[in-house]
Design a protein around this motif. Structure first.
Motif, PDB file in Angstrom:
ATOM      1  N   ARG A  77      -0.686 -21.954  11.580  1.00  0.00           N
ATOM      2  CA  ARG A  77      -0.735 -23.439  10.727  1.00  0.00           C
ATOM      3  C   ARG A  77      -0.099 -23.138   9.395  1.00  0.00           C
ATOM      4  N   GLY A  78       0.095 -21.858   9.234  1.00  0.00           N
ATOM      5  CA  GLY A  78       0.906 -21.237   8.060  1.00  0.00           C
ATOM      6  C   GLY A  78       2.604 -21.388   8.111  1.00  0.00           C
ATOM      7  N   GLU A  79       3.368 -21.370   7.187  1.00  0.00           N
ATOM      8  CA  GLU A  79       4.712 -21.005   7.154  1.00  0.00           C
ATOM      9  C   GLU A  79       5.016 -19.583   7.131  1.00  0.00           C
ATOM     10  N   ILE A  80       4.820 -18.755   8.375  1.00  0.00           N
ATOM     11  CA  ILE A  80       4.900 -17.445   8.420  1.00  0.00           C
ATOM     12  C   ILE A  80       5.861 -16.502   7.555  1.00  0.00           C
ATOM     13  N   SER A  81       7.312 -17.032   7.761  1.00  0.00           N
ATOM     14  CA  SER A  81       7.974 -16.075   6.942  1.00  0.00           C
ATOM     15  C   SER A  81       7.790 -16.371   5.126  1.00  0.00           C
ATOM     16  N   LYS A  82       7.220 -17.419   5.044  1.00  0.00           N
ATOM     17  CA  LYS A  82       7.047 -17.626   3.634  1.00  0.00           C
ATOM     18  C   LYS A  82       5.977 -17.006   3.025  1.00  0.00           C
ATOM     19  N   ILE A  83       4.952 -16.832   3.873  1.00  0.00           N
ATOM     20  CA  ILE A  83       3.610 -16.095   3.666  1.00  0.00           C
ATOM     21  C   ILE A  83       3.834 -14.564   3.568  1.00  0.00           C
ATOM     22  N   PHE A  84       4.424 -14.077   4.544  1.00  0.00           N
ATOM     23  CA  PHE A  84       4.699 -12.614   4.716  1.00  0.00           C
ATOM     24  C   PHE A  84       5.600 -12.140   4.093  1.00  0.00           C
ATOM     25  N   GLY A  85       6.660 -12.669   3.654  1.00  0.00           N
ATOM     26  CA  GLY A  85       8.098 -12.387   3.288  1.00  0.00           C
ATOM     27  C   GLY A  85       8.544 -11.240   3.726  1.00  0.00           C
ATOM     28  N   GLU A  86       8.854 -10.179   2.823  1.00  0.00           N
ATOM     29  CA  GLU A  86       9.361  -9.068   3.323  1.00  0.00           C
ATOM     30  C   GLU A  86       8.333  -7.966   4.166  1.00  0.00           C
ATOM     31  N   LEU A  87       7.153  -8.558   4.425  1.00  0.00           N
ATOM     32  CA  LEU A  87       6.173  -7.520   5.029  1.00  0.00           C
ATOM     33  C   LEU A  87       6.334  -7.679   6.437  1.00  0.00           C
ATOM     34  N   PHE A  88       7.077  -8.678   6.813  1.00  0.00           N
ATOM     35  CA  PHE A  88       7.176  -8.646   8.316  1.00  0.00           C
ATOM     36  C   PHE A  88       7.712  -7.279   8.973  1.00  0.00           C
ATOM     37  N   TYR A  89       8.442  -6.425   8.113  1.00  0.00           N
ATOM     38  CA  TYR A  89       8.940  -5.324   8.534  1.00  0.00           C
ATOM     39  C   TYR A  89       7.842  -4.191   8.641  1.00  0.00           C
ATOM     40  N   SER A  90       7.068  -4.307   7.626  1.00  0.00           N
ATOM     41  CA  SER A  90       5.914  -3.313   7.311  1.00  0.00           C
ATOM     42  C   SER A  90       4.858  -3.417   8.534  1.00  0.00           C
ATOM     43  N   ILE A  91       4.668  -4.681   8.787  1.00  0.00           N
ATOM     44  CA  ILE A  91       3.503  -4.747   9.851  1.00  0.00           C
ATOM     45  C   ILE A  91       3.718  -4.390  11.462  1.00  0.00           C
ATOM     46  N   ASP A  92       5.146  -3.990  11.703  1.00  0.00           N
ATOM     47  CA  ASP A  92       5.508  -3.622  12.845  1.00  0.00           C
ATOM     48  C   ASP A  92       5.057  -2.280  12.984  1.00  0.00           C
ATOM     49  N   PRO A  93       4.413  -1.917  14.389  1.00  0.00           N
ATOM     50  CA  PRO A  93       3.684  -0.791  14.431  1.00  0.00           C
ATOM     51  C   PRO A  93       4.349   0.331  14.406  1.00  0.00           C
ATOM     52  N   GLY A  94       5.727   0.430  14.560  1.00  0.00           N
ATOM     53  CA  GLY A  94       6.639   1.520  14.364  1.00  0.00           C
ATOM     54  C   GLY A  94       7.013   1.750  13.083  1.00  0.00           C
ATOM     55  N   TYR A  95       6.913   0.801  12.002  1.00  0.00           N
ATOM     56  CA  TYR A  95       6.975   0.903  10.783  1.00  0.00           C
ATOM     57  C   TYR A  95       5.662   1.147   9.556  1.00  0.00           C
ATOM     58  N   ARG A  96       4.751   1.451  10.392  1.00  0.00           N
ATOM     59  CA  ARG A  96       3.435   1.637   9.597  1.00  0.00           C
ATOM     60  C   ARG A  96       3.668   2.874   8.878  1.00  0.00           C
ATOM     61  N   GLY A  97       2.916   2.889   7.722  1.00  0.00           N
ATOM     62  CA  GLY A  97       2.965   4.052   6.762  1.00  0.00           C
ATOM     63  C   GLY A  97       4.155   3.887   5.811  1.00  0.00           C
ATOM     64  N   LYS A  98       4.678   5.117   5.184  1.00  0.00           N
ATOM     65  CA  LYS A  98       5.750   5.229   4.207  1.00  0.00           C
ATOM     66  C   LYS A  98       7.232   5.023   5.016  1.00  0.00           C
ATOM     67  N   THR A  99       7.202   4.922   6.456  1.00  0.00           N
ATOM     68  CA  THR A  99       8.197   4.656   7.111  1.00  0.00           C
ATOM     69  C   THR A  99       8.673   3.305   6.714  1.00  0.00           C
ATOM     70  N   GLY A 100       7.869   2.509   6.542  1.00  0.00           N
ATOM     71  CA  GLY A 100       8.037   1.115   6.588  1.00  0.00           C
ATOM     72  C   GLY A 100       7.774   0.491   5.071  1.00  0.00           C
ATOM     73  N   GLU A 101       8.088   1.239   4.120  1.00  0.00           N
ATOM     74  CA  GLU A 101       7.702   0.817   2.640  1.00  0.00           C
ATOM     75  C   GLU A 101       8.877  -0.112   2.385  1.00  0.00           C
ATOM     76  N   VAL A 102       8.297  -1.030   1.360  1.00  0.00           N
ATOM     77  CA  VAL A 102       9.187  -1.910   0.793  1.00  0.00           C
ATOM     78  C   VAL A 102       8.898  -2.374  -0.435  1.00  0.00           C
ATOM     79  N   SER A 103      10.061  -2.973  -1.150  1.00  0.00           N
ATOM     80  CA  SER A 103       9.728  -3.654  -2.552  1.00  0.00           C
ATOM     81  C   SER A 103       9.361  -4.886  -2.546  1.00  0.00           C
ATOM     82  N   THR A 104       8.374  -5.124  -2.945  1.00  0.00           N
ATOM     83  CA  THR A 104       7.666  -6.751  -3.025  1.00  0.00           C
ATOM     84  C   THR A 104       8.427  -7.618  -3.991  1.00  0.00           C
TER      85      THR A 104
END
Length: 299
Positions: A244-271
């Motif tokens: 029901r939400g606009e996913i790309s607007k809500i998660f922003g750059e966090l789409f990358y970080s929630i991927d199981p392969g990029y959990r932890g500091k491997t997937g760190e991003v600037s907000t």
């Protein structure tokens, strides 16, 4: 675990249940979360302790839900002089992740470090509880006088009447905490600058040093803490009606970080609001002990 899907979530980090309305998706999500948090002992959320419930967060997406609700954003606030201003506040997901990160960090600390942190926490609490905010005078090395006006979990707010351009300042309380935990001697601002591995001193370091010296000069009686190492715990975030939400607007750059392969500091991003953080270089990441359950109607 009691529930068939609990292991699926542990293995995949993220899982979405879809189905027609009224088929029990939300109930199932809470049941799985309870099962994992209680280590297979419970499946009824209401039976969890208050401490265990802090390991679960529940939100429901809707069309007007956005990044500022979920991650971080500017929120209106009333200043001390009654004027309206804005301050950066963490969203529900970022606050939840901070709790999970703290548990992960604490689970990796030695007994000695845990006891030292508890001691410093008591020293700071004792100091701030025994000063009169806005009245007790402090002074930096070059003679500028200032007053502590308030303290919260993140900041020490000070007033500098002699500074006609900017008479208020917020200090990062974690910087003071790190200085006290280090057992280092700080006699000059350049010592603080070197400690935080910075090329140039900031205005805040002069006031950090003054408060550090004020605390050190107090003879505070410390109680002996009986502490134990914290166990690594799972933290489960439930997103109801995720479509029901606009996913790309809500998660922003966090789409990358929630991927199981990029959990932890491997997937760190600037907000998006990183330049407004106390430390603009700080990156955001989702730790390994965070699990996400989504539910959505497929009709």
């Amino acid at each position: 675990y009691r529930n068939l899907y609990s292991n699926n979530l542990i293995e995949s980090k993220n899982i979405i249940f879809r189905g027609a309305p009224g088929t029990g998706k939300t109930y199932l999500a809470k049941e799985i979360a309870t099962d994992i948090i209680s280590n297979g002992y419970l499946d009824d959320y209401s039976l969890l302790s208050d401490q265990q419930k802090k390991q679960i967060e529940f939100v429901q997406f809707h069309p007007s839900y956005d990044y500022t609700d979920f991650v971080e954003g500017l929120r209106p606030k009333i200043n001390d002089d009654g004027s309206m201003g804005f301050e950066l506040q963490d969203g529900v997901f970022k606050k939840f992740v901070a709790r999970a990160k703290k548990n992960l960090d604490d689970s990796q600390k030695s007994q000695e470090v845990i006891e030292k942190e508890a001691t410093v926490q008591e020293i700071m609490a004792d100091y701030f509880s025994n000063i009169e905010f806005g009245v007790d005078e402090l002074e930096i090395a070059r003679g500028t006088k200032f007053y502590i006006t308030s303290v919260d979990d993140k900041h020490i707010n000070i007033s500098i009447p002699e500074n006609k351009i900017s008479d208020k300042l917020s200090l990062n309380i974690n910087e003071l905490k790190e200085m006290l935990e280090s057992d280092s001697n700080f006699t000059q601002v350049k010592d603080v600058t070197r400690f935080f591995d910075k090329l140039n001193a900031t205005q805040n370091y002069s006031y950090d040093l003054a408060i550090f010296n004020a605390i050190k000069s107090k003879k505070i009686e410390i109680r002996k803490y009986i502490t134990k190492q914290e166990k690594l715990k799972p933290y489960i975030f439930i997103i109801d009606e995720i479509n029901r939400g606009e996913i790309s607007k809500i998660f922003g750059e966090l789409f990358y970080s929630i991927d199981p392969g990029y959990r932890g500091k491997t997937g760190e991003v600037s907000t998006q609001y990183a330049n407004l953080h106390d430390n603009p270089d700080e990156k955001f990441y989702i730790p390994e002990n965070v699990y996400i359950i989504g539910t959505m109607n497929d009709i």
